[in-house]
Design an enzyme around this catalytic site. Structure first.
Site, mmCIF file in Angstrom:
data_model
loop_
_atom_site.group_PDB
_atom_site.id
_atom_site.type_symbol
_atom_site.label_atom_id
_atom_site.label_comp_id
_atom_site.label_asym_id
_atom_site.label_seq_id
_atom_site.Cartn_x
_atom_site.Cartn_y
_atom_site.Cartn_z
ATOM 1 N N CYS A 132 77.490 56.556 77.257
ATOM 2 C CA CYS A 132 76.632 57.632 77.756
ATOM 3 C C CYS A 132 77.285 58.965 77.434
ATOM 4 C CB CYS A 132 76.419 57.492 79.266
ATOM 5 S SG CYS A 132 75.476 58.858 79.982
ATOM 6 N N CYS A 171 77.840 61.045 80.741
ATOM 7 C CA CYS A 171 78.946 60.593 81.590
ATOM 8 C C CYS A 171 80.266 60.580 80.832
ATOM 9 C CB CYS A 171 78.658 59.201 82.146
ATOM 10 S SG CYS A 171 77.210 59.113 83.227
ATOM 11 N N CYS A 195 69.389 59.267 83.873
ATOM 12 C CA CYS A 195 68.190 59.864 84.470
ATOM 13 C C CYS A 195 68.515 61.234 85.052
ATOM 14 C CB CYS A 195 67.644 58.948 85.559
ATOM 15 S SG CYS A 195 66.169 59.612 86.367
ATOM 16 N N CYS A 253 73.743 57.797 85.734
ATOM 17 C CA CYS A 253 73.377 56.739 84.807
ATOM 18 C C CYS A 253 72.733 55.605 85.601
ATOM 19 C CB CYS A 253 74.618 56.218 84.077
ATOM 20 S SG CYS A 253 74.626 56.627 82.332
#
Length: 335
Positions: free
Chosen positions: A142, A145, A156, A162
């Site tokens: 991600c 992140c 989201c 996440c």
């Protein structure tokens, strides 16, 4: 990496969608409970007030609880066993060709007994160049992140988190309770909305604003939530993540979008667990540890994979990788 002030500003901006949703929900509580039921006088009787409020608060409570869990549950991160040492990274990056890199990853998987079955399009084990780790099955990096997340579905903005193995159940029931909340508000406000258009009954502009906006906002949110909730119910019943719905996971035998599907009942239980009393509560009941997953088909090297999973469990791998303290790991033989 950007300077610290820039990172702080970016982190602050990411909370804007959450603050917006929270503000709308808090306002809706005031408009429905305080203004409509008490201040405005549009609710005809005390009995009607009691019924409306008794039914309203359970929807509000479970909506808020599941939203909190979706936001603040830590996403599952890749266990340390999957990370390459500095020596392995240097050897991997200095390899002359992809075949050598493939062999290095394969040897690490064998030596560490890592329960990995997903591959790249070339048949190699998946490797994250940013995290310097072998990706566990269904894990993805991600960019928000900055790390590889176990069973990543998507990042989201509305929960600033996440959606992944640890909070996917919370996210799905958050969508469900949000939909029920909006539908309840829509249906119960409809009577007073119609009365406003046909008979009047509001003596100031503030009353018109609260009732009209409460109705239209709940209708618009209901429409958007129906499609989003329905999509994630579909994904749950087919045991796919959002990422897997766009790009099928690749096994040694090839791509298979239904590779992790075990049947609708088993797929549902993998997310919601086998305790029916807790299915729709925002508490963690999902099966597994976020690292190992049973598959619907027998892969070429299924015996090796099953053995690796058993060794992983015996060595306590799930205790280190389960961020929410899952009490049991269901290992289902591949068939």
């Amino acid at each position: 990496m950007p300077p610290a002030p820039v990172r702080w500003c970016m982190a602050l901006v990411r909370w804007f969608p959450v603050v917006f949703i929270t503000a709308v929900v808090v306002w809706s509580y005031y408009a429905y409970v305080i203004y409509m039921c008490f201040v405005s006088g549009v609710v005809d009787t005390v009995a009607e007030q009691v019924i409306l409020l008794l039914l309203y608060h359970p929807f509000f409570l479970f909506f808020g609880w599941s939203y909190w869990q979706a936001i603040y549950t830590e996403p599952g991160k890749t266990p340390k066993q999957f990370y390459l040492s500095e020596q392995d990274v240097a050897r991997f990056e200095s390899s002359e060709n992809e075949e050598q890199q493939r062999q290095i990853l394969a040897k690490l998987v064998r030596d560490r007994n890592l329960p990995v079955q997903c591959r790249t399009a070339t048949g190699a084990y998946r490797y994250c160049e940013k995290c310097k780790c072998i990706k566990p099955d269904r894990a993805h990096h991600c960019s928000m992140c900055g790390t590889c997340i176990l069973k990543m579905d998507h990042h989201c903005p509305w929960v600033n988190n996440c959606v992944s193995f640890t909070n996917y159940k919370f996210f799905v029931i958050f969508l469900g309770y949000a939909l029920l909340y909006c539908l309840y508000v829509t249906l119960t406000v409809l009577k007073y909305f119609i009365r406003f258009w046909t008979q009047g009954g509001f003596h100031n502009d503030l009353g018109r604003f609260h009732i009209l906006f409460l109705f239209f906002a709940s209708v618009m949110f209901s429409i958007s939530l129906i499609s989003l909730f329905g999509y994630h119910v579909f994904l749950t019943l087919h045991n796919r993540s959002t990422l897997e719905s766009f790009r099928a996971p690749i096994f040694r035998s090839g791509p298979d979008k239904n590779g992790f599907s075990l049947g609708k009942r088993a797929n549902f239980q993998e997310i919601f667990g086998d305790d029916r009393k807790k299915w729709f509560l925002p508490v963690f009941t999902s099966f597994g540890d976020g690292v190992t997953y049973p598959t619907r088909t027998e892969d070429i090297d299924s015996d090796t994979l099953l053995g690796a999973r058993q060794r992983w469990a015996e060595e306590g791998g799930e205790e280190e990788t389960s961020p929410v303290g899952a009490s049991k790991v269901h290992l289902i033989n591949e068939r």
